[in-house]
Write a protein that holds these residues in place. Structure first.
Motif, PDB file in Angstrom:
ATOM      1  N   LEU A   4       0.859  -1.168   0.000  1.00  0.00           N
ATOM      2  CA  LEU A   4       0.000   0.000   0.000  1.00  0.00           C
ATOM      3  C   LEU A   4       0.902   1.226   0.000  1.00  0.00           C
ATOM      4  O   LEU A   4       1.696   1.417   0.922  1.00  0.00           O
ATOM      5  N   ILE A   5       0.799   2.043  -1.066  1.00  0.00           N
ATOM      6  CA  ILE A   5       1.703   3.170  -1.270  1.00  0.00           C
ATOM      7  C   ILE A   5       0.909   4.473  -1.326  1.00  0.00           C
ATOM      8  O   ILE A   5      -0.066   4.580  -2.077  1.00  0.00           O
ATOM      9  N   TYR A   6       1.350   5.434  -0.562  1.00  0.00           N
ATOM     10  CA  TYR A   6       0.793   6.791  -0.617  1.00  0.00           C
ATOM     11  C   TYR A   6       1.744   7.616  -1.459  1.00  0.00           C
ATOM     12  O   TYR A   6       2.873   7.857  -1.074  1.00  0.00           O
ATOM     13  N   ASN A   7       1.289   8.023  -2.645  1.00  0.00           N
ATOM     14  CA  ASN A   7       2.095   8.824  -3.562  1.00  0.00           C
ATOM     15  C   ASN A   7       1.353  10.129  -3.787  1.00  0.00           C
ATOM     16  O   ASN A   7       0.230  10.127  -4.300  1.00  0.00           O
ATOM     17  N   THR A   8       1.976  11.244  -3.390  1.00  0.00           N
ATOM     18  CA  THR A   8       1.291  12.529  -3.478  1.00  0.00           C
ATOM     19  C   THR A   8       2.290  13.668  -3.590  1.00  0.00           C
ATOM     20  O   THR A   8       3.498  13.466  -3.482  1.00  0.00           O
ATOM     21  N   ALA A   9       1.769  14.850  -3.812  1.00  0.00           N
ATOM     22  CA  ALA A   9       2.573  16.068  -3.790  1.00  0.00           C
ATOM     23  C   ALA A   9       2.071  16.928  -2.642  1.00  0.00           C
ATOM     24  O   ALA A   9       0.881  16.904  -2.301  1.00  0.00           O
ATOM     25  N   THR A  10       2.981  17.677  -2.053  1.00  0.00           N
ATOM     26  CA  THR A  10       2.633  18.546  -0.939  1.00  0.00           C
ATOM     27  C   THR A  10       3.393  19.856  -1.062  1.00  0.00           C
ATOM     28  O   THR A  10       4.404  19.936  -1.754  1.00  0.00           O
ATOM     29  N   THR A  11       2.885  20.854  -0.386  1.00  0.00           N
ATOM     30  CA  THR A  11       3.600  22.119  -0.322  1.00  0.00           C
ATOM     31  C   THR A  11       4.747  21.984   0.673  1.00  0.00           C
ATOM     32  O   THR A  11       4.780  21.038   1.464  1.00  0.00           O
ATOM     33  N   LEU A  12       5.631  22.934   0.657  1.00  0.00           N
ATOM     34  CA  LEU A  12       6.758  22.928   1.588  1.00  0.00           C
ATOM     35  C   LEU A  12       6.281  22.948   3.038  1.00  0.00           C
ATOM     36  O   LEU A  12       6.927  22.369   3.913  1.00  0.00           O
ATOM     37  N   GLY A 125      -7.307  11.366   0.560  1.00  0.00           N
ATOM     38  CA  GLY A 125      -6.516  12.389   1.190  1.00  0.00           C
ATOM     39  C   GLY A 125      -5.772  11.901   2.401  1.00  0.00           C
ATOM     40  O   GLY A 125      -5.698  10.705   2.716  1.00  0.00           O
ATOM     41  N   GLY A 126      -5.244  12.894   3.099  1.00  0.00           N
ATOM     42  CA  GLY A 126      -4.388  12.628   4.239  1.00  0.00           C
ATOM     43  C   GLY A 126      -5.046  11.809   5.332  1.00  0.00           C
ATOM     44  O   GLY A 126      -4.427  10.937   5.931  1.00  0.00           O
ATOM     45  N   ASP A 127      -6.331  12.054   5.598  1.00  0.00           N
ATOM     46  CA  ASP A 127      -7.000  11.289   6.640  1.00  0.00           C
ATOM     47  C   ASP A 127      -7.176   9.832   6.239  1.00  0.00           C
ATOM     48  O   ASP A 127      -7.068   8.928   7.071  1.00  0.00           O
ATOM     49  N   VAL A 128      -7.448   9.585   4.960  1.00  0.00           N
ATOM     50  CA  VAL A 128      -7.571   8.202   4.474  1.00  0.00           C
ATOM     51  C   VAL A 128      -6.249   7.465   4.688  1.00  0.00           C
ATOM     52  O   VAL A 128      -6.218   6.348   5.195  1.00  0.00           O
ATOM     53  N   VAL A 129      -5.158   8.112   4.319  1.00  0.00           N
ATOM     54  CA  VAL A 129      -3.835   7.517   4.518  1.00  0.00           C
ATOM     55  C   VAL A 129      -3.601   7.263   6.004  1.00  0.00           C
ATOM     56  O   VAL A 129      -3.084   6.211   6.394  1.00  0.00           O
ATOM     57  N   GLY A 130      -3.997   8.228   6.817  1.00  0.00           N
ATOM     58  CA  GLY A 130      -3.853   8.068   8.265  1.00  0.00           C
ATOM     59  C   GLY A 130      -4.596   6.859   8.800  1.00  0.00           C
ATOM     60  O   GLY A 130      -4.103   6.148   9.670  1.00  0.00           O
ATOM     61  N   GLN A 131      -5.781   6.596   8.250  1.00  0.00           N
ATOM     62  CA  GLN A 131      -6.545   5.422   8.685  1.00  0.00           C
ATOM     63  C   GLN A 131      -5.793   4.135   8.350  1.00  0.00           C
ATOM     64  O   GLN A 131      -5.749   3.197   9.158  1.00  0.00           O
ATOM     65  N   PHE A 132      -5.204   4.072   7.150  1.00  0.00           N
ATOM     66  CA  PHE A 132      -4.421   2.892   6.780  1.00  0.00           C
ATOM     67  C   PHE A 132      -3.170   2.765   7.645  1.00  0.00           C
ATOM     68  O   PHE A 132      -2.785   1.662   8.024  1.00  0.00           O
ATOM     69  N   ALA A 133      -2.528   3.890   7.963  1.00  0.00           N
ATOM     70  CA  ALA A 133      -1.350   3.863   8.842  1.00  0.00           C
ATOM     71  C   ALA A 133      -1.748   3.371  10.230  1.00  0.00           C
ATOM     72  O   ALA A 133      -1.046   2.536  10.826  1.00  0.00           O
ATOM     73  N   ASP A 134      -2.871   3.865  10.748  1.00  0.00           N
ATOM     74  CA  ASP A 134      -3.358   3.431  12.061  1.00  0.00           C
ATOM     75  C   ASP A 134      -3.606   1.925  12.086  1.00  0.00           C
ATOM     76  O   ASP A 134      -3.377   1.268  13.103  1.00  0.00           O
ATOM     77  N   ALA A 135      -4.084   1.388  10.967  1.00  0.00           N
ATOM     78  CA  ALA A 135      -4.397  -0.044  10.874  1.00  0.00           C
ATOM     79  C   ALA A 135      -3.158  -0.895  10.609  1.00  0.00           C
ATOM     80  O   ALA A 135      -3.248  -2.117  10.528  1.00  0.00           O
ATOM     81  N   LEU A 137      -1.364  -0.900   7.817  1.00  0.00           N
ATOM     82  CA  LEU A 137      -1.397  -1.386   6.440  1.00  0.00           C
ATOM     83  C   LEU A 137      -0.565  -0.563   5.469  1.00  0.00           C
ATOM     84  O   LEU A 137      -0.322  -0.995   4.343  1.00  0.00           O
ATOM     85  N   LEU A 138      -0.124   0.626   5.864  1.00  0.00           N
ATOM     86  CA  LEU A 138       0.637   1.502   4.980  1.00  0.00           C
ATOM     87  C   LEU A 138       2.089   1.041   4.903  1.00  0.00           C
ATOM     88  O   LEU A 138       2.746   0.863   5.926  1.00  0.00           O
ATOM     89  N   ASP A 139       2.594   0.835   3.685  1.00  0.00           N
ATOM     90  CA  ASP A 139       3.956   0.331   3.483  1.00  0.00           C
ATOM     91  C   ASP A 139       4.950   1.392   3.035  1.00  0.00           C
ATOM     92  O   ASP A 139       6.140   1.285   3.332  1.00  0.00           O
ATOM     93  N   GLU A 140       4.483   2.392   2.288  1.00  0.00           N
ATOM     94  CA  GLU A 140       5.419   3.350   1.706  1.00  0.00           C
ATOM     95  C   GLU A 140       4.746   4.702   1.518  1.00  0.00           C
ATOM     96  O   GLU A 140       3.575   4.768   1.154  1.00  0.00           O
ATOM     97  N   ILE A 141       5.520   5.756   1.742  1.00  0.00           N
ATOM     98  CA  ILE A 141       5.088   7.125   1.451  1.00  0.00           C
ATOM     99  C   ILE A 141       6.054   7.695   0.436  1.00  0.00           C
ATOM    100  O   ILE A 141       7.259   7.712   0.655  1.00  0.00           O
ATOM    101  N   ARG A 142       5.502   8.150  -0.706  1.00  0.00           N
ATOM    102  CA  ARG A 142       6.275   8.826  -1.753  1.00  0.00           C
ATOM    103  C   ARG A 142       5.712  10.234  -1.832  1.00  0.00           C
ATOM    104  O   ARG A 142       4.600  10.421  -2.300  1.00  0.00           O
ATOM    105  N   VAL A 143       6.478  11.191  -1.394  1.00  0.00           N
ATOM    106  CA  VAL A 143       5.966  12.552  -1.354  1.00  0.00           C
ATOM    107  C   VAL A 143       6.871  13.478  -2.152  1.00  0.00           C
ATOM    108  O   VAL A 143       8.085  13.470  -1.975  1.00  0.00           O
ATOM    109  N   SER A 144       6.272  14.225  -3.072  1.00  0.00           N
ATOM    110  CA  SER A 144       6.990  15.219  -3.850  1.00  0.00           C
ATOM    111  C   SER A 144       6.697  16.581  -3.234  1.00  0.00           C
ATOM    112  O   SER A 144       5.536  17.004  -3.175  1.00  0.00           O
ATOM    113  N   ILE A 145       7.744  17.233  -2.776  1.00  0.00           N
ATOM    114  CA  ILE A 145       7.589  18.513  -2.089  1.00  0.00           C
ATOM    115  C   ILE A 145       7.778  19.642  -3.099  1.00  0.00           C
ATOM    116  O   ILE A 145       8.812  19.726  -3.764  1.00  0.00           O
TER     117      ILE A 145
END
Length: 188
Positions: A4-12, A125-135, A137-145
Motif C-alpha cells: 500500500l503506497i501513498y504517492n502525493t505532492a505537498t507544499t513545503l 486524502g491525508g486522513d484516508v492515509v492516516g486510517q491505513f497507517a493506524d491499521a 497497512l501503509l507500506d510506503e510514502i512517496r511525497v513530492s515537495i
C-alpha cells in the motif's frame, strides 16, 4: 506481495490542498511536467487504487466526468478504485469505481485481490492515509515537495508517525520538486 503506497505532492509547509480543497497551487509550479515524467512507470505497478470522498469529488469535478466519463479511463485505465465514503456519489459510466463505507481494514482484502499482485495506490486524502497507517497497512510514502506554501489547508498526513516507523529510502530532485520515499514500519 502487494504493498500500500501513498504517492502525493505537498507544499513545503505540508499541505495537499488549500482550504477549499483546490490543487491549483500544484499546477502553478514551474517544472511540474518534468516532475510527472516518472509517473507512468509508477502507475504501471499499480493494480488498484483507494481514495477518500473529498479527493474523488475533486477529481470528478476537475475532470468534468459528468459530461466526459471517458476521461476516467484515460487517466486511470481499467484499475479498480475503491472510494471511502458514507454517502452516495456519482460514478462515471464504465469506470471500475466502487463506493465503500466501513473500516479500512475491512477494505484491504478487496483492494489486495483487485491489485492482482501489484501495488495499491492511496491517492488521498491525508486522513484516508492516516486510517491505513493506524491499521498498520501503509507500506510506503512517496511525497513530492513543491516550492510553495499555503499557510493552511488539508494536511499531508494528519497523524503522528515517529521516526521509529519511517525509514528514508531515497531522495531525488525532479524539476522544482524534491521526491522523498519512506518505508513505513508497523505500529508497535
Amino acid at each position: 506481495m502487494t504493498r500500500l503506497i501513498y504517492n502525493t505532492a505537498t507544499t513545503l509547509d505540508g499541505y495537499l490542498a488549500d482550504d477549499s480543497d483546490s490543487l491549483e497551487w500544484l499546477f502553478a509550479v514551474p517544472g511540474a511536467a518534468e516532475a510527472e515524467s516518472s509517473f507512468p512507470a509508477f502507475l504501471e505497478g499499480i493494480g488498484a487504487m483507494v481514495m477518500g470522498s473529498t479527493t474523488y469529488e475533486w477529481v470528478y469535478a476537475h475532470e468534468g466526468l459528468a459530461e466526459h466519463p471517458e476521461r476516467w479511463r484515460s487517466a486511470y485505465g481499467e484499475r479498480f478504485v475503491l472510494v471511502l465514503t458514507s454517502r452516495a456519489l456519482p460514478v462515471p459510466a464504465g469506470a471500475g469505481v466502487r463506493l465503500f463505507s466501513g473500516a479500512v481494514r475491512e477494505a484491504w482484502a478487496e483492494l489486495e485481490s483487485a491489485a492482482a499482485g501489484r501495488d495499491v495506490w492511496v491517492v488521498g486524502g491525508g486522513d484516508v492515509v492516516g486510517q491505513f497507517a493506524d491499521a498498520g497497512l501503509l507500506d510506503e510514502i512517496r511525497v513530492s515537495i513543491a516550492p510553495a506554501t499555503l499557510g493552511s489547508g488539508k494536511p499531508l498526513l494528519p497523524r503522528v508517525l515517529g521516526s521509529d516507523r519511517l525509514t528514508l529510502e531515497s531522495v531525488r530532485q525532479s524539476g522544482q520538486f524534491a521526491e522523498l520515499v519512506y518505508a513505513v514500519g508497523r505500529p508497535a
